[in-house]
Design a protein around this motif. Structure first.
Motif, PDB file in Angstrom:
ATOM      1  N   GLN A   1     -18.634   9.049   5.906  1.00  0.00           N
ATOM      2  CA  GLN A   1     -17.063   9.027   5.329  1.00  0.00           C
ATOM      3  C   GLN A   1     -15.951   9.100   6.228  1.00  0.00           C
ATOM      4  OE1 GLN A   1     -17.240   8.953   2.025  1.00  0.00           O
ATOM      5  NE2 GLN A   1     -19.226   8.759   1.878  1.00  0.00           N
ATOM      6  N   VAL A   2     -16.083   9.374   7.406  1.00  0.00           N
ATOM      7  CA  VAL A   2     -15.358   9.208   8.550  1.00  0.00           C
ATOM      8  C   VAL A   2     -15.001   7.734   8.489  1.00  0.00           C
ATOM      9  CG1 VAL A   2     -13.995   9.886  10.034  1.00  0.00           C
ATOM     10  CG2 VAL A   2     -15.176  11.722   8.498  1.00  0.00           C
ATOM     11  N   LEU A   3     -16.299   7.551   8.582  1.00  0.00           N
ATOM     12  CA  LEU A   3     -16.328   6.629   9.572  1.00  0.00           C
ATOM     13  C   LEU A   3     -15.974   4.854   8.459  1.00  0.00           C
ATOM     14  CD1 LEU A   3     -19.697   6.728  11.900  1.00  0.00           C
ATOM     15  CD2 LEU A   3     -17.492   6.609  12.722  1.00  0.00           C
ATOM     16  N   LEU A   4     -16.203   5.304   7.265  1.00  0.00           N
ATOM     17  CA  LEU A   4     -16.036   4.303   6.268  1.00  0.00           C
ATOM     18  C   LEU A   4     -14.649   4.097   5.720  1.00  0.00           C
ATOM     19  CD1 LEU A   4     -18.679   5.346   3.674  1.00  0.00           C
ATOM     20  CD2 LEU A   4     -17.754   2.849   4.892  1.00  0.00           C
ATOM     21  N   TYR A   5     -13.571   5.422   5.780  1.00  0.00           N
ATOM     22  CA  TYR A   5     -12.370   5.858   5.987  1.00  0.00           C
ATOM     23  C   TYR A   5     -11.978   5.091   7.259  1.00  0.00           C
ATOM     24  CZ  TYR A   5      -7.733   8.011   5.662  1.00  0.00           C
ATOM     25  OH  TYR A   5      -6.307   7.669   5.714  1.00  0.00           O
ATOM     26  N   ARG A   6     -12.164   5.009   8.423  1.00  0.00           N
ATOM     27  CA  ARG A   6     -11.485   3.914   9.909  1.00  0.00           C
ATOM     28  C   ARG A   6     -11.815   2.916   9.001  1.00  0.00           C
ATOM     29  NH1 ARG A   6     -14.640   2.243  14.578  1.00  0.00           N
ATOM     30  NH2 ARG A   6     -13.623   2.762  15.809  1.00  0.00           N
ATOM     31  N   ASP A   7     -13.059   2.349   8.833  1.00  0.00           N
ATOM     32  CA  ASP A   7     -13.233   0.778   8.728  1.00  0.00           C
ATOM     33  C   ASP A   7     -11.933   0.781   7.416  1.00  0.00           C
ATOM     34  OD1 ASP A   7     -15.205   0.354   9.894  1.00  0.00           O
ATOM     35  OD2 ASP A   7     -16.605   0.688   8.599  1.00  0.00           O
ATOM     36  N   PHE A   8     -11.751   1.060   6.475  1.00  0.00           N
ATOM     37  CA  PHE A   8     -10.707   0.957   5.510  1.00  0.00           C
ATOM     38  C   PHE A   8      -9.433   0.621   5.621  1.00  0.00           C
ATOM     39  CE2 PHE A   8      -8.420   1.924   2.450  1.00  0.00           C
ATOM     40  CZ  PHE A   8      -7.860   1.028   1.081  1.00  0.00           C
ATOM     41  N   VAL A   9      -9.081   1.862   7.027  1.00  0.00           N
ATOM     42  CA  VAL A   9      -7.750   1.333   6.910  1.00  0.00           C
ATOM     43  C   VAL A   9      -7.859   0.134   8.510  1.00  0.00           C
ATOM     44  CG1 VAL A   9      -6.440   2.489   9.313  1.00  0.00           C
ATOM     45  CG2 VAL A   9      -7.230   4.535   7.271  1.00  0.00           C
ATOM     46  N   ARG A  10      -8.365   0.118   9.440  1.00  0.00           N
ATOM     47  CA  ARG A  10      -8.758  -0.967   9.830  1.00  0.00           C
ATOM     48  C   ARG A  10      -8.250  -2.135   9.097  1.00  0.00           C
ATOM     49  NH1 ARG A  10     -13.692  -1.326  12.148  1.00  0.00           N
ATOM     50  NH2 ARG A  10     -12.829  -0.324  14.244  1.00  0.00           N
ATOM     51  N   CYS A  11      -9.046  -2.970   7.650  1.00  0.00           N
ATOM     52  CA  CYS A  11      -8.879  -3.429   6.748  1.00  0.00           C
ATOM     53  C   CYS A  11      -7.456  -3.304   6.103  1.00  0.00           C
ATOM     54  CB  CYS A  11     -10.089  -3.325   5.975  1.00  0.00           C
ATOM     55  SG  CYS A  11     -11.456  -3.432   5.924  1.00  0.00           S
ATOM     56  N   VAL A  12      -6.835  -2.617   5.920  1.00  0.00           N
ATOM     57  CA  VAL A  12      -5.538  -2.749   5.161  1.00  0.00           C
ATOM     58  C   VAL A  12      -4.133  -2.976   6.564  1.00  0.00           C
ATOM     59  CG1 VAL A  12      -3.970  -0.979   4.698  1.00  0.00           C
ATOM     60  CG2 VAL A  12      -5.784  -0.355   4.276  1.00  0.00           C
ATOM     61  N   PHE A  13      -4.425  -2.816   7.639  1.00  0.00           N
ATOM     62  CA  PHE A  13      -3.452  -3.096   8.534  1.00  0.00           C
ATOM     63  C   PHE A  13      -4.004  -4.629   9.485  1.00  0.00           C
ATOM     64  CE2 PHE A  13      -2.742   1.353   7.945  1.00  0.00           C
ATOM     65  CZ  PHE A  13      -1.359   1.184   7.903  1.00  0.00           C
ATOM     66  N   LEU A  14      -4.920  -4.765   9.799  1.00  0.00           N
ATOM     67  CA  LEU A  14      -5.421  -5.857   9.778  1.00  0.00           C
ATOM     68  C   LEU A  14      -6.083  -7.383   9.350  1.00  0.00           C
ATOM     69  CD1 LEU A  14      -7.719  -4.454  13.459  1.00  0.00           C
ATOM     70  CD2 LEU A  14      -5.473  -5.775  13.112  1.00  0.00           C
ATOM     71  N   ARG A  15      -5.444  -8.411  10.061  1.00  0.00           N
ATOM     72  CA  ARG A  15      -5.679  -9.238   9.221  1.00  0.00           C
ATOM     73  C   ARG A  15      -6.926 -10.327   9.327  1.00  0.00           C
ATOM     74  NH1 ARG A  15      -1.121 -10.341   5.557  1.00  0.00           N
ATOM     75  NH2 ARG A  15       0.968  -8.950   6.414  1.00  0.00           N
ATOM     76  N   ASP A  16      -7.380 -10.059  10.583  1.00  0.00           N
ATOM     77  CA  ASP A  16      -8.070 -11.157  10.877  1.00  0.00           C
ATOM     78  C   ASP A  16      -9.764 -10.159  10.628  1.00  0.00           C
ATOM     79  OD1 ASP A  16      -6.326 -12.639  11.863  1.00  0.00           O
ATOM     80  OD2 ASP A  16      -6.518 -11.811  14.104  1.00  0.00           O
TER      81      ASP A  16
ATOM     82  N   VAL B   1       1.006  -1.508  -0.188  1.00  0.00           N
ATOM     83  CA  VAL B   1       0.473  -0.308  -0.177  1.00  0.00           C
ATOM     84  C   VAL B   1       1.068   0.991   0.361  1.00  0.00           C
ATOM     85  CG1 VAL B   1       0.156  -0.271   2.370  1.00  0.00           C
ATOM     86  CG2 VAL B   1      -1.498   1.253   1.064  1.00  0.00           C
ATOM     87  N   ASP B   2       1.063   2.212  -0.436  1.00  0.00           N
ATOM     88  CA  ASP B   2       1.129   3.358  -0.794  1.00  0.00           C
ATOM     89  C   ASP B   2       0.145   4.699   0.066  1.00  0.00           C
ATOM     90  OD1 ASP B   2       2.215   5.635  -0.936  1.00  0.00           O
ATOM     91  OD2 ASP B   2       1.621   5.938  -3.369  1.00  0.00           O
ATOM     92  N   LEU B   3       1.712   4.621   1.251  1.00  0.00           N
ATOM     93  CA  LEU B   3       1.125   5.106   1.939  1.00  0.00           C
ATOM     94  C   LEU B   3       0.730   7.051   2.515  1.00  0.00           C
ATOM     95  CD1 LEU B   3       3.390   3.620   5.304  1.00  0.00           C
ATOM     96  CD2 LEU B   3       0.728   2.641   4.634  1.00  0.00           C
ATOM     97  N   ASP B   4       1.278   6.941   1.170  1.00  0.00           N
ATOM     98  CA  ASP B   4       0.695   9.023   0.929  1.00  0.00           C
ATOM     99  C   ASP B   4      -0.163   8.591  -0.015  1.00  0.00           C
ATOM    100  OD1 ASP B   4       3.525   9.692   1.885  1.00  0.00           O
ATOM    101  OD2 ASP B   4       4.246   9.518  -0.191  1.00  0.00           O
ATOM    102  N   ALA B   5      -0.652   7.859  -0.207  1.00  0.00           N
ATOM    103  CA  ALA B   5      -2.205   7.959  -1.224  1.00  0.00           C
ATOM    104  C   ALA B   5      -2.477   7.780   0.275  1.00  0.00           C
ATOM    105  CB  ALA B   5      -1.690   7.227  -2.353  1.00  0.00           C
ATOM    106  N   LEU B   6      -2.285   6.598   1.019  1.00  0.00           N
ATOM    107  CA  LEU B   6      -3.854   6.220   1.916  1.00  0.00           C
ATOM    108  C   LEU B   6      -3.767   7.668   3.033  1.00  0.00           C
ATOM    109  CD1 LEU B   6      -5.512   4.458   3.316  1.00  0.00           C
ATOM    110  CD2 LEU B   6      -2.714   3.522   4.844  1.00  0.00           C
ATOM    111  N   ALA B   7      -2.487   8.329   3.248  1.00  0.00           N
ATOM    112  CA  ALA B   7      -2.614   9.283   3.769  1.00  0.00           C
ATOM    113  C   ALA B   7      -3.443  10.819   3.340  1.00  0.00           C
ATOM    114  CB  ALA B   7      -1.338   9.678   4.426  1.00  0.00           C
ATOM    115  N   ASP B   8      -3.519  11.322   1.989  1.00  0.00           N
ATOM    116  CA  ASP B   8      -4.064  11.844   1.259  1.00  0.00           C
ATOM    117  C   ASP B   8      -5.543  11.561   0.590  1.00  0.00           C
ATOM    118  OD1 ASP B   8      -1.690  13.037   0.623  1.00  0.00           O
ATOM    119  OD2 ASP B   8      -1.265  12.474  -1.261  1.00  0.00           O
ATOM    120  N   MET B   9      -5.991  10.132   1.720  1.00  0.00           N
ATOM    121  CA  MET B   9      -7.106   9.903   0.843  1.00  0.00           C
ATOM    122  C   MET B   9      -8.042  10.638   2.133  1.00  0.00           C
ATOM    123  SD  MET B   9      -9.317   6.037   1.311  1.00  0.00           S
ATOM    124  CE  MET B   9      -8.039   5.236   0.145  1.00  0.00           C
TER     125      MET B   9
END
Length: 209
Positions: A194-209, A162-170
């Motif tokens: 939208q903030v809560l959806l971003y929160r869910d996406f970030v969780r999915c990026v870093f958590l494998r479970d 994952v491009d962390l700059d792109a994830l940050a810019d998101m």
């Protein structure tokens, strides 16, 4: 129409002018905001305005500096509270995003918009100092989120590249887009959702479970 308000001191006058100007710029843009309407609303003379700002360009720079400082203070406080509630770098960040969403949800009307974005839309009106200051404000968001993602990735390696700059810019692109939709549709709940959806996406990026 901007309401006239009493002024108590020079510092109060400057702050009142900035508050009135921000309200006007968010409503109709910088080009549509005149010095005359601001001095009328503030209850001062034109010379009083020029005591605080040498010209309209100086007002623009002061407006942006004020906005970016407040923006940083709000984010600092939200994510500080998130880290206090959960010391884990990922979960503290997720708590901070939840607090951000709650703050947005507590607004009873659609958010008036982002001053920095309005300056981008009319960047031909501003000198290089103001444009560079605005760009630095955007990069500040990127650095803030990128630094946190790097810290999170040390403990929770992303499941995919994952491009962390792109994830940050998101974060910035999502908020700006949400504010536009919220204003267009007069729906104050779009940004927090939208903030809560971003929160869910970030969780999915870093958590494998």
């Amino acid at each position: 129409m901007l309401e006239k308000a009493p002024i108590r001191s020079g510092k109060d006058t400057r702050e009142k002018l900035l508050a009135l100007a921000e309200e006007a710029v968010l409503a109709k843009g910088f080009a549509g905001t005149s010095i005359d309407e601001l001095i009328t609303a503030a209850g001062i003379t034109k010379s009083g305005f020029f005591y605080h700002f040498k010209d309209k360009g100086d007002l623009a720079k002061a407006l942006l500096l004020r906005y970016l400082e407040h923006d940083q203070q709000v984010l600092d406080e939200l994510f500080r509270r998130g880290d206090e509630l959960n010391e884990d770098p990922l979960h503290g960040f997720l708590v901070g995003l939840k607090l951000f969403a709650e703050m947005m949800a507590n607004m009873t009307e659609a958010h008036p918009g982002c001053l920095a974005a309005s300056f981008v839309y009319q960047d031909q009106l501003f000198n290089r100092d103001v444009r560079d200051l605005n760009a630095e404000g955007v990069l500040r968001w990127r650095r803030r989120f990128r630094e946190r993602f790097e810290l999170i990735a040390q403990k929770y390696p992303p499941r995919d590249d994952v491009d962390l700059d792109a994830l940050a810019d998101m974060a910035a692109t999502l908020i700006e887009g949400a504010l536009i939709l919220s204003r267009a549709l007069r729906d104050p709940m779009i940004p927090p959702k939208q903030v809560l959806l971003y929160r869910d996406f970030v969780r999915c990026v870093f958590l494998r479970d």
